[in-house]
Design a protein around this motif. Structure first.
Motif, PDB file in Angstrom:
ATOM      1  N   GLY A 295     -36.198  -7.464  -0.573  1.00  0.00           N
ATOM      2  CA  GLY A 295     -35.519  -8.109  -1.679  1.00  0.00           C
ATOM      3  C   GLY A 295     -34.092  -8.500  -1.347  1.00  0.00           C
ATOM      4  N   ILE A 296     -33.368  -7.594  -0.705  1.00  0.00           N
ATOM      5  CA  ILE A 296     -31.978  -7.879  -0.329  1.00  0.00           C
ATOM      6  C   ILE A 296     -31.908  -9.023   0.682  1.00  0.00           C
ATOM      7  N   ALA A 297     -32.854  -9.065   1.604  1.00  0.00           N
ATOM      8  CA  ALA A 297     -32.878 -10.157   2.585  1.00  0.00           C
ATOM      9  C   ALA A 297     -33.026 -11.506   1.882  1.00  0.00           C
ATOM     10  N   LYS A 298     -33.885 -11.548   0.852  1.00  0.00           N
ATOM     11  CA  LYS A 298     -34.089 -12.784   0.100  1.00  0.00           C
ATOM     12  C   LYS A 298     -32.824 -13.150  -0.686  1.00  0.00           C
ATOM     13  N   ILE A 299     -32.251 -12.166  -1.365  1.00  0.00           N
ATOM     14  CA  ILE A 299     -31.064 -12.419  -2.178  1.00  0.00           C
ATOM     15  C   ILE A 299     -29.908 -12.921  -1.326  1.00  0.00           C
ATOM     16  N   THR A 300     -29.623 -12.222  -0.238  1.00  0.00           N
ATOM     17  CA  THR A 300     -28.483 -12.599   0.602  1.00  0.00           C
ATOM     18  C   THR A 300     -28.701 -13.935   1.310  1.00  0.00           C
ATOM     19  N   ASP A 301     -29.958 -14.243   1.626  1.00  0.00           N
ATOM     20  CA  ASP A 301     -30.249 -15.556   2.216  1.00  0.00           C
ATOM     21  C   ASP A 301     -30.013 -16.655   1.188  1.00  0.00           C
ATOM     22  N   GLY A 302     -30.420 -16.409  -0.064  1.00  0.00           N
ATOM     23  CA  GLY A 302     -30.179 -17.386  -1.120  1.00  0.00           C
ATOM     24  C   GLY A 302     -28.693 -17.618  -1.336  1.00  0.00           C
ATOM     25  N   ILE A 303     -27.907 -16.532  -1.293  1.00  0.00           N
ATOM     26  CA  ILE A 303     -26.462 -16.658  -1.442  1.00  0.00           C
ATOM     27  C   ILE A 303     -25.863 -17.422  -0.268  1.00  0.00           C
TER      28      ILE A 303
END
Length: 250
Positions: free
Chosen positions: A201-209
């Motif tokens: 989840g964090i990988a997805k969030i930080t990539d989106g940011i």
């Protein structure tokens, strides 16, 4: 980069803090649980980051406004508004006290903090505001009316800020994840579709940011299912919702 993170003492906030804890970043971590926050800050410092901690309950609106005034005295490169709560899934009527607490935590507290910060961001003509919303904001199940409503209100708020602040060079992002392993989702007593580990989840969030996604909903298959169901005739949607609630045991 100076990064402010709310709800940083556990769950996604803790994971986000540890992700951004590098010698290039200065972190400002906000949460109400001092011992938990101190532990997160210690681990972030061990990774080389400069860390400031602020103990505060986001539901103390005057305190949040004071924090916003203080934070605005120095440039803010990114503020991640992660603090949030859920009262779980229930088939009954949500008590007013729970409904009020959800809206205070998930929505009203955010404006209390941002009100004094936004003029500072406009002055500096740069910065990022990141809202951690939820896929639940896109389709309201009868067992999560209060939570979904608070997150949908957050989406509307973020959308308006995007249009308002874009001319000033400020990027506003709304991240809408599905089920990610955290304190909040561990309360659920049903099978969570497309469940993700915290790391995923964090990988997805930080990539989106990193890619400055203005509206980012994931996982894509779950989001697509929600969009398709939303386009169906009401009678079909009713059947799908009733079947899903039956599977939850609600």
């Amino acid at each position: 980069m100076r990064i402010v993170i709310t709800g940083a003492s556990s769950g996604l906030g803790e994971a986000l803090a540890l992700h951004y804890a590098t010698k290039e970043n200065q972190l400002v971590l906000i949460a109400r649980r001092m011992e938990h926050l101190d532990d997160v800050a210690k681990r972030c410092r061990e990774q080389g980051s400069e860390v400031e901690t602020i103990i505060a309950d986001v539901n103390d609106f005057e305190r949040m406004r004071q924090i916003g005034e203080t934070l605005g005295t120095l440039p803010i490169d990114r503020i991640i508004l992660n603090a949030g709560m859920s009262v779980g899934h229930s088939g009954g009527i949500t008590p007013f006290e729970d409904f009020e607490r959800l809206f205070k935590t998930n929505f009203l507290s955010i404006h209390a903090l941002l009100e004094p910060i936004i003029p500072k961001l406009i002055e500096q003509k740069t910065g990022e505001i990141v809202f951690i919303s939820s896929l639940a904001s896109l389709f309201t199940m009868p067992t999560s009316i209060a939570y979904s409503s608070s997150k949908r209100a957050l989406n509307a708020y973020a959308e308006g800020l995007h249009y308002q602040l874009k001319p000033h060079g400020i990027t506003v992002m709304t991240i809408m994840p599905g089920f990610i392993d955290s304190e909040m989702t561990r309360k659920n007593r049903f099978k969570m579709p497309f469940w993700m580990t915290t790391q995923e989840g964090i990988a997805k969030i930080t990539d989106g940011i990193k890619r400055k996604r203005i509206r980012y909903a994931f996982p894509f298959r779950f989001y697509l299912m929600i969009r398709i169901v939303s386009l169906l005739p009401q009678s079909l949607r009713d059947k799908i919702v009733n079947f899903t609630n039956f599977k939850k045991g609600a």
